[in-house]
Design a protein around this motif. Sequence first.
Motif, mmCIF file in Angstrom:
data_model
loop_
_atom_site.group_PDB
_atom_site.id
_atom_site.type_symbol
_atom_site.label_atom_id
_atom_site.label_comp_id
_atom_site.label_asym_id
_atom_site.label_seq_id
_atom_site.Cartn_x
_atom_site.Cartn_y
_atom_site.Cartn_z
ATOM 1 N N ARG A 8 0.810 -1.213 0.000
ATOM 2 C CA ARG A 8 0.000 0.000 0.000
ATOM 3 C C ARG A 8 0.849 1.272 0.000
ATOM 4 O O ARG A 8 0.323 2.369 0.080
ATOM 5 N N ILE A 9 2.176 1.108 -0.078
ATOM 6 C CA ILE A 9 3.040 2.289 -0.042
ATOM 7 C C ILE A 9 2.807 3.138 -1.289
ATOM 8 O O ILE A 9 2.731 2.627 -2.402
ATOM 9 N N LEU A 10 2.683 4.424 -1.064
ATOM 10 C CA LEU A 10 2.373 5.370 -2.124
ATOM 11 C C LEU A 10 3.617 6.222 -2.359
ATOM 12 O O LEU A 10 4.353 6.535 -1.421
ATOM 13 N N ASN A 11 3.854 6.619 -3.609
ATOM 14 C CA ASN A 11 5.011 7.476 -3.842
ATOM 15 C C ASN A 11 4.768 8.853 -3.214
ATOM 16 O O ASN A 11 3.629 9.320 -3.123
ATOM 17 N N ALA A 13 5.179 11.898 -4.103
ATOM 18 C CA ALA A 13 4.521 12.956 -4.878
ATOM 19 C C ALA A 13 3.002 12.789 -4.852
ATOM 20 O O ALA A 13 2.250 13.765 -4.723
ATOM 21 N N SER A 14 2.537 11.536 -4.954
ATOM 22 C CA SER A 14 1.093 11.300 -4.925
ATOM 23 C C SER A 14 0.529 11.616 -3.551
ATOM 24 O O SER A 14 -0.557 12.201 -3.423
ATOM 25 N N GLU A 15 1.270 11.226 -2.509
ATOM 26 C CA GLU A 15 0.787 11.558 -1.167
ATOM 27 C C GLU A 15 0.698 13.075 -0.981
ATOM 28 O O GLU A 15 -0.272 13.585 -0.414
ATOM 29 N N ALA A 16 1.708 13.786 -1.486
ATOM 30 C CA ALA A 16 1.692 15.254 -1.358
ATOM 31 C C ALA A 16 0.500 15.855 -2.099
ATOM 32 O O ALA A 16 -0.137 16.803 -1.622
ATOM 33 N N ARG A 17 0.194 15.292 -3.272
ATOM 34 C CA ARG A 17 -0.943 15.784 -4.039
ATOM 35 C C ARG A 17 -2.247 15.589 -3.276
ATOM 36 O O ARG A 17 -3.117 16.470 -3.246
ATOM 37 N N VAL A 18 -2.397 14.427 -2.623
ATOM 38 C CA VAL A 18 -3.603 14.164 -1.830
ATOM 39 C C VAL A 18 -3.679 15.121 -0.641
ATOM 40 O O VAL A 18 -4.727 15.712 -0.365
ATOM 41 N N ARG A 19 -2.558 15.298 0.032
ATOM 42 C CA ARG A 19 -2.584 16.164 1.219
ATOM 43 C C ARG A 19 -2.865 17.620 0.831
ATOM 44 O O ARG A 19 -3.553 18.352 1.552
ATOM 45 N N ALA A 20 -2.359 18.041 -0.330
ATOM 46 C CA ALA A 20 -2.636 19.413 -0.781
ATOM 47 C C ALA A 20 -4.115 19.584 -1.120
ATOM 48 O O ALA A 20 -4.728 20.617 -0.814
ATOM 49 N N ALA A 33 -11.251 18.170 10.967
ATOM 50 C CA ALA A 33 -10.830 16.833 10.524
ATOM 51 C C ALA A 33 -9.364 16.834 10.121
ATOM 52 O O ALA A 33 -8.857 17.823 9.577
ATOM 53 N N GLU A 34 -8.706 15.728 10.401
ATOM 54 C CA GLU A 34 -7.281 15.583 10.093
ATOM 55 C C GLU A 34 -7.063 14.397 9.172
ATOM 56 O O GLU A 34 -7.533 13.290 9.448
ATOM 57 N N LEU A 35 -6.292 14.644 8.125
ATOM 58 C CA LEU A 35 -5.913 13.554 7.219
ATOM 59 C C LEU A 35 -4.835 12.744 7.913
ATOM 60 O O LEU A 35 -3.798 13.275 8.304
ATOM 61 N N HIS A 36 -5.058 11.447 8.070
ATOM 62 C CA HIS A 36 -4.125 10.606 8.806
ATOM 63 C C HIS A 36 -3.365 9.737 7.809
ATOM 64 O O HIS A 36 -2.488 10.232 7.119
ATOM 65 N N LEU A 37 -3.704 8.489 7.631
ATOM 66 C CA LEU A 37 -2.984 7.633 6.681
ATOM 67 C C LEU A 37 -3.325 7.990 5.238
ATOM 68 O O LEU A 37 -4.487 8.237 4.921
ATOM 69 N N VAL A 38 -2.300 7.992 4.397
ATOM 70 C CA VAL A 38 -2.512 8.123 2.956
ATOM 71 C C VAL A 38 -1.689 7.035 2.293
ATOM 72 O O VAL A 38 -0.465 7.156 2.151
ATOM 73 N N GLU A 39 -2.338 5.948 1.932
ATOM 74 C CA GLU A 39 -1.653 4.819 1.306
ATOM 75 C C GLU A 39 -2.270 4.588 -0.067
ATOM 76 O O GLU A 39 -3.231 5.257 -0.447
ATOM 77 N N SER A 40 -1.735 3.652 -0.799
ATOM 78 C CA SER A 40 -2.259 3.377 -2.129
ATOM 79 C C SER A 40 -3.644 2.735 -2.014
ATOM 80 O O SER A 40 -3.771 1.595 -1.563
#
Lengths: 162, 162, 162, 162
Positions: A8-11, A13-20, A33-40
């Motif tokens: 489930r590891i995400l690159n 750049a993709s994680e940064a895009r989701v968090r942005a 609300a807080e974004l916690h895990l961001v996996e694939s």
Amino acid sequence: MPKHGSDRILNPASEARVRASFARQGLMRHLGAELHLVESGLVTIRLPYRSELTQQHGFFHAGATSAIADSAGGYAGYTLFPDDSSVLTIEFKINLVAPAQGELLEAIGKVVRSGRSLTICQMEVFGIADGKRTLVAIGQQTLMCMHGKPDPQEVLAPATPT
Amino acid sequence: MPKHGSDRILNPASEARVRASFARQGLMRHLGAELHLVESGLVTIRLPYRSELTQQHGFFHAGATSAIADSAGGYAGYTLFPDDSSVLTIEFKINLVAPAQGELLEAIGKVVRSGRSLTICQMEVFGIADGKRTLVAIGQQTLMCMHGKPDPQEVLAPATPT
Amino acid sequence: MPKHGSDRILNPASEARVRASFARQGLMRHLGAELHLVESGLVTIRLPYRSELTQQHGFFHAGATSAIADSAGGYAGYTLFPDDSSVLTIEFKINLVAPAQGELLEAIGKVVRSGRSLTICQMEVFGIADGKRTLVAIGQQTLMCMHGKPDPQEVLAPATPT
Amino acid sequence: MPKHGSDRILNPASEARVRASFARQGLMRHLGAELHLVESGLVTIRLPYRSELTQQHGFFHAGATSAIADSAGGYAGYTLFPDDSSVLTIEFKINLVAPAQGELLEAIGKVVRSGRSLTICQMEVFGIADGKRTLVAIGQQTLMCMHGKPDPQEVLAPATPT
């Protein structure tokens, strides 16, 4: 439901895009609300209890439960979308299976099937009290991938806490 | 969808009970939602646009749309419930049929069938811009009537605007 | 819900295309379902009672109710689709609001919003007994238009009644 | 999704009650559906392919997929209900995530939460072709336990195959 692991590891750049993108959602910030895990294909969002989130009995309002479930599913899908795209919820359904109470809610969004235009997710929301997790809601969601329409780039001004 | 008319007139005590319950919902106040019509089996809620309600493209977040749809359906059901009861959402489903934009959203909740324990509602949400109404969401909802369990009587302290 | 009138008149070629597609649905024939009205954005399907359609109490099975609701919505959408396309159900949701009983069920599918790829419908199902209509189910549905993929042209051999 | 194991063993009387109720469902027999596993809180139903079950492209019709998903969830709930009760579907929602094809469909119904009056289930449907299983649908369902209203006792006459 979801297994967290190496598959489930995400690159980054993709994680940064989701968090942005999450940071652009005024509602998530307004709710606290807080974004916690961001996996694939998997995202979790946490929502600490506040009286600003309640229904008439003092539990979390179904609208608050639904809002984080919808965002968790939406961003789980978005982790799998191409760079120049954005995500739109087409529909979702939620069963509220127990009173939504606790110090915080945790919504887990997980991709069940991802296609070129449509992605289907399942969501679970847990109430967490004294370290004990209770399932409070389950949901299903259909997302659309908006190809060639990335999120707007302008960053919203940071809001003062509300 | 709904016809507003003499057959929908609600007695003042029931309307007062609905308005008091709505006032206990911390989330509705936090979002800035206003209870508008309260008729027999029909309730409308309005939500003026604020950046605190947005998703990543600046539209109303599906969670905000859902929250007022859920409350509109829930209170539409509650208008038909006995005095010593309260209302609980069992489940709902929403289709987001157009981008939720405009100066305000209006959610209409309407009872389709009311039974002793379960009540089924339909919801519509409109975006209103320059006086023009656009359907942005439709929903279906199942409510439970909690007999013998009225809302808590303590009145919440009025919140400062957030 | 639906108004039948001049604004719903469909051209004969489109109606023929819908009726031909319905005739290809082995399930509709096996259940004994009949395509009734075919108008622009609105389709009705009737299902006479048979013991082959029942659940354990002798009412129409929710699966039978759902099947005609799904087809009614699907073909309501299909009336608005281009010639070289076909229709696919993405998802639907149904509330069974009363026991499905009577001499026949009538499902009404109606388009709420039709887009290039996605179309959203509402469905109602009525039980009809002694000329009296009772609402037994309501639904919402998302359809996909498969552009450039018309129905297969080979006509199924007529089935013997089952 | 479901684990089959010793914690799911059901007493023989309850299993017999479920199998007798399934046998009363005229629709399941008419479709050719077979009750497979009956465990505590989990039921599977299999449906072999026949042209009588198809939609216009020759896949299983969404109505057939939904019918076995609904019965699988309903009987999963029923395994947990008291003796003098019966089961009623209040509502369900299904996402059709892939074309429903193969030699047979298998629906898995699993209880997520069981309360005194309401029970919530999840359903999965797989298409099985050449021993390969493909997820074709996922669903959520709300059931009602009808206390004091067991199934009718008269056994339906065995139907001739259709």
